[in-house]
Design a protein around this motif. Structure first.
Motif, PDB file in Angstrom:
ATOM      1  N   LEU A  82       0.688  -1.305   0.031  1.00  0.00           N
ATOM      2  CA  LEU A  82       0.052  -0.055  -0.097  1.00  0.00           C
ATOM      3  C   LEU A  82       0.817   1.033  -0.079  1.00  0.00           C
ATOM      4  O   LEU A  82       0.596   2.106  -0.797  1.00  0.00           O
ATOM      5  CB  LEU A  82      -0.940   0.085   1.232  1.00  0.00           C
ATOM      6  N   SER A  83       1.984   1.217   0.843  1.00  0.00           N
ATOM      7  CA  SER A  83       2.828   2.347   0.765  1.00  0.00           C
ATOM      8  C   SER A  83       3.478   2.626  -0.506  1.00  0.00           C
ATOM      9  O   SER A  83       3.513   3.800  -0.905  1.00  0.00           O
ATOM     10  CB  SER A  83       3.898   2.102   1.966  1.00  0.00           C
ATOM     11  N   LEU A  84       3.851   1.752  -1.106  1.00  0.00           N
ATOM     12  CA  LEU A  84       4.481   1.760  -2.409  1.00  0.00           C
ATOM     13  C   LEU A  84       3.434   2.552  -3.484  1.00  0.00           C
ATOM     14  O   LEU A  84       4.034   3.222  -4.311  1.00  0.00           O
ATOM     15  CB  LEU A  84       5.127   0.610  -2.930  1.00  0.00           C
ATOM     16  N   GLN A  85       2.250   1.860  -3.483  1.00  0.00           N
ATOM     17  CA  GLN A  85       1.176   2.272  -4.390  1.00  0.00           C
ATOM     18  C   GLN A  85       1.210   3.861  -4.212  1.00  0.00           C
ATOM     19  O   GLN A  85       0.971   4.801  -5.065  1.00  0.00           O
ATOM     20  CB  GLN A  85       0.044   1.603  -4.106  1.00  0.00           C
ATOM     21  N   ILE A  86       1.003   4.435  -2.724  1.00  0.00           N
ATOM     22  CA  ILE A  86       0.744   5.722  -2.284  1.00  0.00           C
ATOM     23  C   ILE A  86       1.884   6.461  -2.953  1.00  0.00           C
ATOM     24  O   ILE A  86       1.702   7.596  -3.407  1.00  0.00           O
ATOM     25  CB  ILE A  86       0.392   5.795  -0.875  1.00  0.00           C
ATOM     26  N   VAL A  87       2.882   6.002  -2.886  1.00  0.00           N
ATOM     27  CA  VAL A  87       4.332   6.912  -3.369  1.00  0.00           C
ATOM     28  C   VAL A  87       4.260   7.071  -4.606  1.00  0.00           C
ATOM     29  O   VAL A  87       4.326   8.269  -5.264  1.00  0.00           O
ATOM     30  CB  VAL A  87       5.670   6.007  -2.634  1.00  0.00           C
ATOM     31  N   LYS A  88       4.088   6.107  -5.389  1.00  0.00           N
ATOM     32  CA  LYS A  88       3.656   6.148  -6.845  1.00  0.00           C
ATOM     33  C   LYS A  88       2.708   7.118  -7.302  1.00  0.00           C
ATOM     34  O   LYS A  88       2.954   8.110  -8.265  1.00  0.00           O
ATOM     35  CB  LYS A  88       3.491   4.825  -7.558  1.00  0.00           C
ATOM     36  N   ASP A  89       1.565   7.392  -6.774  1.00  0.00           N
ATOM     37  CA  ASP A  89       0.503   8.163  -6.922  1.00  0.00           C
ATOM     38  C   ASP A  89       1.010   9.533  -6.511  1.00  0.00           C
ATOM     39  O   ASP A  89       0.761  10.472  -7.221  1.00  0.00           O
ATOM     40  CB  ASP A  89      -0.658   7.600  -6.313  1.00  0.00           C
ATOM     41  N   PHE A  90       1.451   9.821  -5.479  1.00  0.00           N
ATOM     42  CA  PHE A  90       1.963  11.005  -4.793  1.00  0.00           C
ATOM     43  C   PHE A  90       2.945  11.774  -5.748  1.00  0.00           C
ATOM     44  O   PHE A  90       2.706  12.846  -6.004  1.00  0.00           O
ATOM     45  CB  PHE A  90       2.487  10.741  -3.500  1.00  0.00           C
ATOM     46  N   TYR A  91       4.024  10.961  -6.380  1.00  0.00           N
ATOM     47  CA  TYR A  91       4.939  11.589  -7.090  1.00  0.00           C
ATOM     48  C   TYR A  91       4.381  11.756  -8.440  1.00  0.00           C
ATOM     49  O   TYR A  91       4.773  12.763  -9.169  1.00  0.00           O
ATOM     50  CB  TYR A  91       6.159  11.008  -7.077  1.00  0.00           C
ATOM     51  N   GLU A  92       3.546  10.872  -8.948  1.00  0.00           N
ATOM     52  CA  GLU A  92       2.873  11.162 -10.147  1.00  0.00           C
ATOM     53  C   GLU A  92       2.113  12.472 -10.263  1.00  0.00           C
ATOM     54  O   GLU A  92       2.179  13.268 -11.265  1.00  0.00           O
ATOM     55  CB  GLU A  92       2.123   9.754 -10.601  1.00  0.00           C
ATOM     56  N   ILE A  93       1.425  12.596  -9.192  1.00  0.00           N
ATOM     57  CA  ILE A  93       0.781  13.975  -8.968  1.00  0.00           C
ATOM     58  C   ILE A  93       1.380  15.162  -9.025  1.00  0.00           C
ATOM     59  O   ILE A  93       1.133  16.198  -9.483  1.00  0.00           O
ATOM     60  CB  ILE A  93      -0.244  13.714  -7.633  1.00  0.00           C
ATOM     61  N   LYS A  94       2.574  14.862  -8.379  1.00  0.00           N
ATOM     62  CA  LYS A  94       3.682  16.140  -8.310  1.00  0.00           C
ATOM     63  C   LYS A  94       4.307  16.444  -9.605  1.00  0.00           C
ATOM     64  O   LYS A  94       4.189  17.394  -9.968  1.00  0.00           O
ATOM     65  CB  LYS A  94       4.783  15.706  -7.231  1.00  0.00           C
ATOM     66  N   SER A  95       4.277  15.159 -10.434  1.00  0.00           N
ATOM     67  CA  SER A  95       4.827  15.623 -11.898  1.00  0.00           C
ATOM     68  C   SER A  95       3.871  16.102 -12.697  1.00  0.00           C
ATOM     69  O   SER A  95       4.176  17.278 -13.641  1.00  0.00           O
ATOM     70  CB  SER A  95       5.267  14.118 -12.477  1.00  0.00           C
ATOM     71  N   LEU A  96       2.612  15.916 -12.543  1.00  0.00           N
ATOM     72  CA  LEU A  96       1.633  16.445 -13.387  1.00  0.00           C
ATOM     73  C   LEU A  96       1.019  17.702 -12.866  1.00  0.00           C
ATOM     74  O   LEU A  96       0.843  18.607 -13.680  1.00  0.00           O
ATOM     75  CB  LEU A  96       0.251  15.512 -13.145  1.00  0.00           C
ATOM     76  N   GLU A  97       1.259  18.181 -11.574  1.00  0.00           N
ATOM     77  CA  GLU A  97       1.123  19.393 -11.004  1.00  0.00           C
ATOM     78  C   GLU A  97       2.270  20.340 -11.743  1.00  0.00           C
ATOM     79  O   GLU A  97       2.074  21.618 -11.933  1.00  0.00           O
ATOM     80  CB  GLU A  97       1.262  19.595  -9.630  1.00  0.00           C
ATOM     81  N   ALA A  98       3.308  19.746 -11.802  1.00  0.00           N
ATOM     82  CA  ALA A  98       4.620  20.709 -12.247  1.00  0.00           C
ATOM     83  C   ALA A  98       4.460  20.778 -13.990  1.00  0.00           C
ATOM     84  O   ALA A  98       4.622  22.051 -14.402  1.00  0.00           O
ATOM     85  CB  ALA A  98       6.028  20.056 -12.237  1.00  0.00           C
ATOM     86  N   HIS A  99       3.941  19.940 -14.374  1.00  0.00           N
ATOM     87  CA  HIS A  99       3.458  20.095 -15.719  1.00  0.00           C
ATOM     88  C   HIS A  99       2.354  21.006 -16.060  1.00  0.00           C
ATOM     89  O   HIS A  99       2.279  21.858 -17.162  1.00  0.00           O
ATOM     90  CB  HIS A  99       3.087  18.733 -16.392  1.00  0.00           C
ATOM     91  N   LEU A 100       1.446  21.003 -15.205  1.00  0.00           N
ATOM     92  CA  LEU A 100       0.346  21.930 -15.182  1.00  0.00           C
ATOM     93  C   LEU A 100       0.796  23.448 -14.954  1.00  0.00           C
ATOM     94  O   LEU A 100       0.251  24.422 -15.807  1.00  0.00           O
ATOM     95  CB  LEU A 100      -0.577  21.591 -14.079  1.00  0.00           C
ATOM     96  N   ARG A 101       1.782  23.691 -13.997  1.00  0.00           N
ATOM     97  CA  ARG A 101       2.414  24.877 -13.923  1.00  0.00           C
ATOM     98  C   ARG A 101       3.063  25.367 -15.170  1.00  0.00           C
ATOM     99  O   ARG A 101       2.811  26.738 -15.575  1.00  0.00           O
ATOM    100  CB  ARG A 101       3.449  24.999 -12.632  1.00  0.00           C
ATOM    101  N   ALA A 102       3.842  24.370 -15.755  1.00  0.00           N
ATOM    102  CA  ALA A 102       4.386  24.825 -16.849  1.00  0.00           C
ATOM    103  C   ALA A 102       3.530  25.244 -17.962  1.00  0.00           C
ATOM    104  O   ALA A 102       3.554  26.209 -18.779  1.00  0.00           O
ATOM    105  CB  ALA A 102       5.183  23.696 -17.502  1.00  0.00           C
ATOM    106  N   LYS A 103       2.273  24.567 -18.272  1.00  0.00           N
ATOM    107  CA  LYS A 103       1.350  24.713 -19.234  1.00  0.00           C
ATOM    108  C   LYS A 103       0.533  26.088 -18.929  1.00  0.00           C
ATOM    109  O   LYS A 103       0.202  26.961 -19.739  1.00  0.00           O
ATOM    110  CB  LYS A 103       0.515  23.588 -19.246  1.00  0.00           C
ATOM    111  N   GLU A 104       0.377  26.241 -17.580  1.00  0.00           N
ATOM    112  CA  GLU A 104      -0.229  27.569 -16.979  1.00  0.00           C
ATOM    113  C   GLU A 104       0.660  28.913 -17.499  1.00  0.00           C
ATOM    114  O   GLU A 104       0.264  29.892 -18.130  1.00  0.00           O
ATOM    115  CB  GLU A 104      -0.487  27.550 -15.743  1.00  0.00           C
ATOM    116  N   ASP A 105       2.029  28.696 -17.342  1.00  0.00           N
ATOM    117  CA  ASP A 105       2.803  29.750 -17.881  1.00  0.00           C
ATOM    118  C   ASP A 105       2.764  29.762 -19.142  1.00  0.00           C
ATOM    119  O   ASP A 105       2.942  31.207 -19.841  1.00  0.00           O
ATOM    120  CB  ASP A 105       4.305  29.271 -17.161  1.00  0.00           C
ATOM    121  N   ALA A 106       2.972  28.718 -19.941  1.00  0.00           N
ATOM    122  CA  ALA A 106       2.737  28.961 -21.309  1.00  0.00           C
ATOM    123  C   ALA A 106       1.492  29.545 -21.992  1.00  0.00           C
ATOM    124  O   ALA A 106       1.486  30.487 -23.105  1.00  0.00           O
ATOM    125  CB  ALA A 106       2.740  27.752 -22.033  1.00  0.00           C
TER     126      ALA A 106
END
Length: 408
Positions: A119-143
């Motif tokens: 369960l911890s490993l699945q949560i970690v994967k989801d957590f950092y995938e969300i962080k990656s998507l949020e960073a991508h979203l910020r880049a798209k917002e800047d664009a």
């Protein structure tokens, strides 16, 4: 200053770091609770098997009424009894069953631990995938902001007859495409957050930055899957040993003490019994059962061999995955270095081209290419940082460790 704190406070209050999410999930996730109840049930079974060693004591009472009795019968008979039963020797069946229950209890404990680690490993994967998507979203917002500014600017030029409708249409198309991609990313973030909330069993608003320690020198521990299988294999062996007891003598002692009461006794009835004690010692031994017991025992032994092969395979896989995790860490570190360099170059190039575009030296095609390169480079760099955190999590997981212990 007070206004700034007021704006920041809601995010600070409702933000969750990775450690708090993991700790909450391990206490409240329904599947974890299910494994915990299973372990408790196995513990109760162990206590039950221990009780089999003690004597069994029964008490009871009866009433018998017979109509139309003869002079030698009694119409109403009352009785109460107490009985003590004890197995002197059972061929080792109780001992084997107790050992089986103990091994199954230990296996269930490792099943629970492994469930929490999974369960911890699945949560970690989801957590950092969300962080990656949020960073991508910020880049798209800047664009989006940059394109929006240029779109307003080109519309002013168009009103002054210094630009064409084609210039506006091209920028508008890029702007609309960017909006579509932003909406897609928002949906992906929402989906992953819901998945994370389901695993964590709590509502999640915002995610704080969380990082793993960089520790690559660790003692290797067998996974709890392997430990559980080992105990289950032992439990199967215990069951086979319990079957062997069928061919050994079983000695049991039983003592019953009964009180009798009578009503409506015929005057001609002989002397009645008021109380009676019966002591019985019995011996039982199976000498032939057409091979039924030996066939079941052979089946259990084959199951034990099958579990042994599973243990061997899972052990090899764990070591292989650990090696892959180390290689992934080294690979991602190189990706971070190259993606950072690419981001610096893309940002510098966009700054120069943006100035040239504003001065009318380059057209919108070059401008949009530079903006796209900068956005992509930023997304790749941020994703590589999060990939490194996931790679560390995989290394600790396949080293048999608890992930939360290695968070900074």
């Amino acid at each position: 200053m007070k206004k700034l704190l007021f704006l920041i406070l809601p995010f600070a209050v409702f933000a969750d770091d990775l450690r708090s999410i993991l700790e909450y999930a391990q206490q409240n996730n329904n599947l974890v609770k299910s494994y915990r109840y299973t372990k408790d049930a196995k513990e109760s079974e162990v206590e039950s098997k221990k009780s089999d060693y003690f004597p069994k004591i029964d008490i009871g009472a009866s009433y018998k009424n017979t109509s139309d009795v003869t002079s030698f019968q009694i119409s109403d008979i009352y009785s109460g009894y107490g009985r003590v039963e004890f197995d002197i020797y059972d061929g080792g069946a109780k001992s084997s069953q107790l050992d089986r229950a103990k091994n199954e209890y230990k296996a269930s404990g490792h099943d629970e631990v492994q469930m929490r680690k999974n369960l911890s490993l699945q949560i970690v994967k989801d957590f950092y995938e969300i962080k990656s998507l949020e960073a991508h979203l910020r880049a798209k917002e800047d664009a989006k902001k940059s394109i929006e500014e240029q779109l307003d600017r080109i519309k002013q030029f168009y009103d002054a007859k210094l630009a064409t409708q084609d210039d506006i249409d091209r920028l508008q198309a890029s702007y609309d495409t960017n909006l579509y991609e932003i909406e897609s990313i928002n949906f992906d973030i929402l989906s992953l957050k819901k998945s994370l909330e389901l695993k964590a069993s709590k509502e999640i608003q915002n995610l704080e930055e969380s990082n793993f320690k960089e520790v690559l020198v660790l003692d290797f521990e067998q996974s709890d899957d392997i430990k559980s299988l080992s105990y289950k294999q032992n439990a199967v062996k215990n069951s086979a040993q319990a079957l062997e007891s069928a061919y050994y003598p079983k000695i049991k002692v039983e003592d019953s003490y009964t009180f009798y009461g009578y009503e409506n006794i015929s005057p001609n009835h002989p002397l009645k019994i008021d109380r009676q004690n019966v002591l019985m010692l019995s011996l039982n031994m199976r000498i032939f059962d057409y091979g039924a017991t030996s066939e079941v025992k052979q089946s259990l032994e084959l199951n034990s061999k099958a579990m042994h092969e599973q243990i061997e395979q899972i052990s090899k896989e764990q070591k292989m995955q650990r090696e892959i995790a180390v290689a992934k860490i080294n690979s991602v570190k190189l990706k971070i270095k190259s993606s950072k360099s690419a981001l610096v170059s893309a940002s510098s190039a966009f700054k120069t081209i943006n100035e040239k575009y504003n001065a009318g030296i380059v057209d919108y095609v070059i401008y949009l290419d530079a903006l796209t390169s900068k956005t992509s480079a930023n997304a790749v760099y941020e994703r590589s940082l999060n990939e490194l955190e996931t790679a560390y999590a995989l290394f600790y997981y396949y080293s048999g460790k608890n992930l939360e212990e290695f968070l900074k």
